[in-house]
Write a protein that holds these residues in place. Structure first.
Motif, short mmCIF file in Angstrom:
data_model
loop_
_atom_site.label_atom_id
_atom_site.label_comp_id
_atom_site.label_asym_id
_atom_site.label_seq_id
_atom_site.Cartn_x
_atom_site.Cartn_y
_atom_site.Cartn_z
N TYR A 109 0.83 -1.20 0.00
CA TYR A 109 0.00 0.00 0.00
C TYR A 109 0.88 1.26 0.00
O TYR A 109 1.85 1.36 0.74
CB TYR A 109 -0.91 0.03 1.25
N THR A 129 -11.73 2.71 6.91
CA THR A 129 -10.56 2.11 7.56
C THR A 129 -9.44 3.15 7.61
O THR A 129 -9.54 4.22 7.02
CB THR A 129 -10.05 0.91 6.75
N TYR A 130 -8.36 2.80 8.28
CA TYR A 130 -7.21 3.70 8.36
C TYR A 130 -6.60 3.93 6.97
O TYR A 130 -6.11 5.02 6.67
CB TYR A 130 -6.15 3.14 9.31
N MET A 131 -6.64 2.89 6.12
CA MET A 131 -6.08 3.05 4.77
C MET A 131 -6.92 4.04 3.97
O MET A 131 -6.37 4.89 3.25
CB MET A 131 -6.05 1.69 4.07
N ARG A 187 -8.82 6.47 5.11
CA ARG A 187 -8.58 7.83 5.62
C ARG A 187 -7.30 8.41 5.04
O ARG A 187 -7.15 9.61 4.91
CB ARG A 187 -8.36 7.80 7.13
N ASP A 188 -6.34 7.51 4.71
CA ASP A 188 -5.02 7.95 4.26
C ASP A 188 -5.04 8.39 2.79
O ASP A 188 -4.44 9.40 2.45
CB ASP A 188 -4.02 6.80 4.45
N PRO A 219 -8.70 11.13 0.70
CA PRO A 219 -8.65 12.59 0.55
C PRO A 219 -7.85 13.03 -0.69
O PRO A 219 -8.24 13.98 -1.37
CB PRO A 219 -7.97 13.06 1.84
#
Lengths: 259, 323
Positions: free
Chosen positions: B71, B97-99, B101-102, B105
């Motif tokens: 990733y 998930t955290y991914m 959110r990363d 955007p």
């Protein structure tokens, strides 16, 4: 090293929130405001980097009304930020994160920051993307959920939090925009000297209405109390009565104690 | 046009929350009378593609590229941007998930599509697609719509939909070739690692006593530990308690800690912010003590005790010890 920190003034998190009559914001009457907690970790991380390097500039960037944003800005300056940019927004308040990032972009793009730090998310809207949006608009590399940072010449090494207790280090070229997870450090309190010194520091104000903005991309159409279908038993009475009822529940309803 | 749901890979399988996102996307496609496509991206993704094939949709779109092996925000955002440009979906759906959110955007900036994050429900109303999200420390709800005719990027909160609601099928696969170069990926990542678990497995505990910042100071921790001991429970905490160093990180419940579903979750001084709630809302029974009658945790609790934990906790501990 020139570091921007995005700080937001938000309602104190344990406030009682009521929707405003127009259902587009909250009733602000009794609400107290403070620096968004996640942002105070971001500010501390920037101050620690500057202190460790013995050079650099920390600039806080805050959008909010002239009535309450300056107090949060002064607090950041008292903690050690060098100067501030205040984007004055008297309301109605923008809720579209893309639009907010665009306003920040218009306000700071000429500054050429090496780093932008932001809190992971805000207590009020909780969109959790403004820092990354701004970084992407400025063509910066981006990372989120930082639990540790190290500056290496023209790079930043970030310990990123993954899910379920996992972590990963990654290295990004500068300039970079990094969102900071809570718990990365222990935010300081302002010193008396800091508070005195803050009065002399520069706060540049920009009026949101002077910026050239197009319409946002998403819109909040209504803010309201969420209904739940959960049946909750409120255990009333003085503590002795409450404890007696709790014991009863533990024994005969939840049955974790045996009969 | 249509709905595009993107699956996230975990090991060699589909991330559990991505199945919930598929359930959400299937619901949206039905309500909007739209076509549903499933996107899988990665390297050597045959196993993932096979799993995706068994989900009901119009098609599975598979993007295989060696630079997607690991990733990276840049790689995943670039590929997603290209897919959005080619397929022109009405909505792109993922799990929050955290991914996601990363990198989502960045997709929002590259495509000009808004990212409506951490959504708890969807409805179609008078031809509009309306998403509901919690705001103001999870105490209020808000309805959000996409402005104009643009595509919307939407992430669904954990458990907004049930993975068991996913409809199964035998869906055709379409491979597409997209370009991505090493220079476009600016970050260099190292091996993921796990920090000490302290030998505690909260996920297997029958009873959990969990403490939040409402206890006020670390000197109150022993009081709660006594309660946990008297109840035969494991002690756990919400993030602010861990951040303050009052309990070790392996005791954290929530999106950045563990997801638990004990027989009883007994929460003390926890307000119930989303990040915590996603880790414990599957509990069979929830008892909550908090001094704030508006604490969101009470919305979720089976039993709510509004009161001073400093009075109630020692009395309850004593009653448990005496029985």
């Amino acid at each position: 090293m020139k570091i921007a920190v995005l700080i937001k003034q938000v309602p104190v998190s344990d406030s009682t929130f009521r929707p405003a009559e127009n259902e587009l914001w909250i009733e602000e009457g009794q609400i107290q405001y403070e620096m968004n907690e996640n942002d105070s970790f971001a500010l501390e991380e920037a101050l620690l980097i500057k202190e460790k390097r013995g050079e650099g500039e920390v600039v806080v960037v805050c959008m909010g009304p002239s009535g309450r944003a300056p107090r949060v800005i002064r607090e950041a300056l008292a903690k050690g930020a060098d100067r501030a940019v205040h984007i004055v927004e008297e309301g109605p308040f923008e809720t579209d994160p893309h639009q907010i990032a665009h306003i920040l972009f218009e306000s700071i793009q000429s500054e050429s920051f090496d780093l932008i730090f932001s809190g992971l998310q805000s207590v009020d809207l909780g969109m959790g993307q403004t820092g990354v949006l701004l970084g992407a608009m400025l063509g910066m590399s981006t990372a989120t959920l930082a639990m540790s940072t190290e500056i290496q010449e023209d790079k930043i090494r970030v310990k990123r939090e993954l899910e379920s207790g996992w972590f990963q280090w990654l290295t990004l070229p500068l300039p970079a925009s990094v969102s900071i997870q809570s718990g990365i450090n222990t935010p300081r309190y302002p010193s008396l000297k800091g508070i005195m010194g803050a009065k002399k520091k520069e706060i540049k104000t920009i009026n949101k209405t002077d910026l050239n903005l197009s319409e946002g991309l998403q819109k909040v159409t209504r803010i309201y109390n969420l209904e739940t279908d959960k049946q909750t038993e409120y255990i009333e009475g003085d503590p002795d009565v409450q404890v007696a009822r709790l014991m009863d529940i533990l024994k005969s309803e939840v049955k974790v104690l045996g009969a | 046009m249509g709905i595009l749901v993107i699956l996230e890979q975990k090991g060699n399988s589909i991330h559990g929350m991505s199945l919930e996102a598929v359930a959400a996307a299937q619901d949206m496609a039905e309500k909007l009378n739209s076509k549903l496509s499933i996107l899988v991206m990665g390297n050597d993704i045959d196993p993932l593609t096979q799993q995706a094939k068994s989900l009901e949709a119009s098609e599975v779109i598979a993007v295989n590229h060696e630079l997607l092996k690991e990733y990276s925000c840049d790689g995943f955002a670039e590929i997603t941007k290209q897919v959005v440009e080619i397929e022109s979906p009405e909505f792109v759906v993922m799990a929050h998930t955290y991914m996601v959110r990363d990198f989502l955007p960045s997709v929002s900036v590259f495509t000009g599509a808004p990212f409506i994050a951490d959504v708890i429900s969807f409805r179609a109303e008078d031809g509009n697609s309306v998403f509901t999200k919690q705001m103001f420390n999870s105490k209020l709800g808000s309805d959000i719509v996409v402005r104009g005719g643009s595509c919307g990027l939407v992430s669904f909160q954990s458990a907004a939909y049930q993975a068991s609601a996913v409809k199964r099928g035998d869906t055709p696969v379409r491979q597409i070739e997209l370009s991505l170069s090493q220079e476009q990926i600016r970050s260099k990542s190292e091996e993921p690692f796990q920090e000490s678990s302290g030998g505690v497995d909260l996920t297997s505990a029958d009873v959990i006593v969990s403490v939040g910042r409402g206890i006020g100071e670390d000197t109150k921790i022993p009081m709660v530990e006594e309660l946990a001991k008297a109840m035969g429970a494991e002690i756990a905490a919400s993030r602010p308690v861990i951040d303050s160093g009052w309990l070790p990180p392996f005791r954290q419940v929530g999106s950045s800690g563990q997801n638990v579903s004990p027989k009883l979750y007994f929460s003390v001084g926890i307000s119930g912010a989303i990040q915590h709630v996603v880790g414990m809302k599957g509990s069979q029974s929830i008892i909550a003590i908090n001094k704030d009658p508006d604490a969101p945790i009470f919305e979720l609790a089976d039993y709510a005790v509004v009161g001073d934990l400093n009075e109630i906790v020692p009395k309850l501990t004593e009653a448990l010890q005496n029985q």
